[in-house]
Design an enzyme around this catalytic site. Structure first.
Site, short mmCIF file in Angstrom:
data_model
loop_
_atom_site.label_atom_id
_atom_site.label_comp_id
_atom_site.label_asym_id
_atom_site.label_seq_id
_atom_site.Cartn_x
_atom_site.Cartn_y
_atom_site.Cartn_z
N ARG A 91 -44.85 -20.42 14.39
CA ARG A 91 -43.98 -21.59 14.49
C ARG A 91 -42.63 -21.29 15.14
NH1 ARG A 91 -47.43 -22.79 10.57
NH2 ARG A 91 -47.29 -20.56 10.31
N THR A 92 -41.99 -20.21 14.72
CA THR A 92 -40.65 -19.93 15.25
C THR A 92 -40.76 -19.66 16.75
OG1 THR A 92 -40.07 -19.02 13.11
CG2 THR A 92 -38.56 -18.56 14.91
N LYS A 120 -42.50 4.43 25.69
CA LYS A 120 -42.11 5.63 26.44
C LYS A 120 -40.90 6.31 25.80
CE LYS A 120 -43.19 3.42 30.85
NZ LYS A 120 -42.52 3.01 32.10
N ARG A 141 -36.98 -11.88 17.17
CA ARG A 141 -37.39 -11.65 15.78
C ARG A 141 -37.70 -10.17 15.67
NH1 ARG A 141 -41.77 -14.87 12.19
NH2 ARG A 141 -39.96 -16.21 12.03
N HIS A 174 -32.75 -15.79 8.35
CA HIS A 174 -33.54 -16.61 9.28
C HIS A 174 -32.73 -17.90 9.50
CE1 HIS A 174 -36.85 -18.08 11.47
NE2 HIS A 174 -37.83 -17.98 10.60
C1 NCD Z 1 -41.12 -17.70 7.58
C2 NCD Z 1 -40.65 -16.32 8.04
O1 NCD Z 1 -41.13 -15.81 9.05
O2 NCD Z 1 -39.76 -15.82 7.37
N1 NCD Z 1 -41.94 -18.33 8.52
C3 NCD Z 1 -41.36 -19.07 9.50
O3 NCD Z 1 -40.53 -18.60 10.26
N2 NCD Z 1 -41.72 -20.36 9.57
C4 NCD Z 1 -41.72 -17.68 6.21
C5 NCD Z 1 -42.86 -16.77 5.93
O4 NCD Z 1 -43.35 -16.05 6.79
O5 NCD Z 1 -43.28 -16.80 4.77
#
Ligand code: NCD
Length: 354
Positions: A91-92, A120, A141, A174
């Site tokens: 999703r992100t 490398k 991320r 997040h």
């Molecule tokens: C969350 C995350 O990655 O922290 N997911 C997300 O970004 N929608 C929650 C999770 O993974 O449980």
């Protein structure tokens, strides 16, 4: 662009900088009165949140027509972004990618360190600096808490900085999930965010979404929180300290049923077993922290049920059809909220009006 905070020896040493209080760090990631890097939920104040929500609402309205979509798509057509997502994401990643596309930002992506020069032996810091040579923004991320912040700090010391957006940093933060979660609350409550009781359920110790969302709660009046978790996965003391400092009342319990009837929003989370050291999650009975269809009659008629997703068994799928289940809308809200954030960072939000 004039940097708000002057470079000092403290700012040019990572360990010194990292130790600073958040309020001292924030100016370093801000320019021209706008967010430059988006790293922490503490960067969002009420004024900024409201303005981002209005931009998101306007964007979703104007893009219903081709004319509006063409306008949105022209706003940042002169910019390019890198999506560096080296931790699993559906999703992100997709909502940021599509947020970029809505605004006309051209995108490239790396989703696995085995396909970059990190194999490398290049350091992650050098790898990210390399991206900045080709693009105007990095959305990332990373599994290591603090790494996204370090990247932004490093970038700001170079002569070609680019904005960094945190799409999830280890167990830590997040912030854009917190942004879309509060946008979902805003839409669910018709803009009336004050005087609410929010119940957060599950693995609160290792869930970064609940940590970041809790920080945002200081922006609203008369909020109270209930944390429902197994004993092993209680909310961390730093967050509880934050709440005490800001006089936000909270309770902690293992008894979900005892608090669900008072909730204006219930925020469910899955067990974060990817952070296990030696299979400790297996020792926990997580089933008392599930939302089942039988619970629907126990909650308020106006209560919303949220989840950052992905879900395992925390919410029975039969709950999805209830109008109070908003997690699929929450997921889509992420794309609009993130597009609003990107527009804000590049100063294009003023051009998004109904
Ligand atoms: C969350 C995350 O990655 O922290 N997911 C997300 O970004 N929608 C929650 C999770 O993974 O449980």
């Amino acid at each position: 662009m004039e940097r708000t905070l002057k470079m000092t020896s403290v700012n040019s040493n990572w360990d010194d900088f990292h130790k600073k209080d958040i309020s001292e760090k924030l100016p370093f990631f801000t320019r021209d009165g706008r967010l430059y890097d988006c790293l922490f939920a503490q960067q969002f104040d009420r004024k900024l949140l409201t303005s981002l929500f209005k931009t998101a609402d306007a964007l979703r309205a104007i893009t219903q027509k081709k004319e509006g979509m063409d306008h949105a798509g022209s706003l940042l057509s002169h910019t390019r972004a890198m999506l560096y997502f080296v931790q699993p994401s559906t999703r992100t990643f997709l909502s940021f990618l599509n947020a970029c596309h809505i605004l006309g930002v051209k995108t490239s992506e790396i989703r696995d360190t085995s396909t970059s020069s990190e194999v490398k032996g290049e350091s992650p810091e050098d790898t990210v600096r390399t991206f900045s040579s080709y693009v105007d923004m990095i959305i990332m991320r990373h599994p290591t808490p603090g790494f996204v912040e370090k990247t932004a700090w490093l970038m700001n010391l170079t002569n070609r900085p680019v904005p960094i957006i945190n799409g999830g940093s280890g167990k830590d933060q997040h912030p854009t999930q917190a942004l879309l979660d509060s946008y979902t609350l805003y839409r669910s409550f018709n803009g009336d965010m004050d005087n609410k009781k929010i119940v957060m359920v599950g693995d609160l110790k290792r869930g970064r979404t609940v940590r970041s969302l809790t920080y945002l709660m200081k922006n609203y009046k008369n909020i109270s929180l209930a944390f429902v978790s197994p004993e092993q996965f209680r909310m961390e003391p730093d967050i509880l300290e934050f709440l005490k400092r800001h006089n936000i009342p909270f309770t902690e319990t293992g008894d979900f049923r005892s608090v669900m009837g008072e909730a204006d929003a219930i925020y469910m989370t899955r067990i974060q077993d990817e952070h296990d050291h030696s299979g400790e999650s297996k020792a926990v009975d997580y089933s008392p922290f599930y939302f089942r269809s039988e619970h629907l009659k126990l909650i308020k008629k106006t209560c919303v049920i949220m989840h950052p997703l992905p879900r395992r068994n925390e919410i029975e799928t039969s709950v999805d059809a209830d109008p109070r289940a908003v997690f699929w809308r929450q997921e889509r809200n992420g794309m609009w909220a993130r597009a609003a954030l990107i527009a804000h960072i590049f100063g294009a939000d003023q051009k998004i009006t109904r």
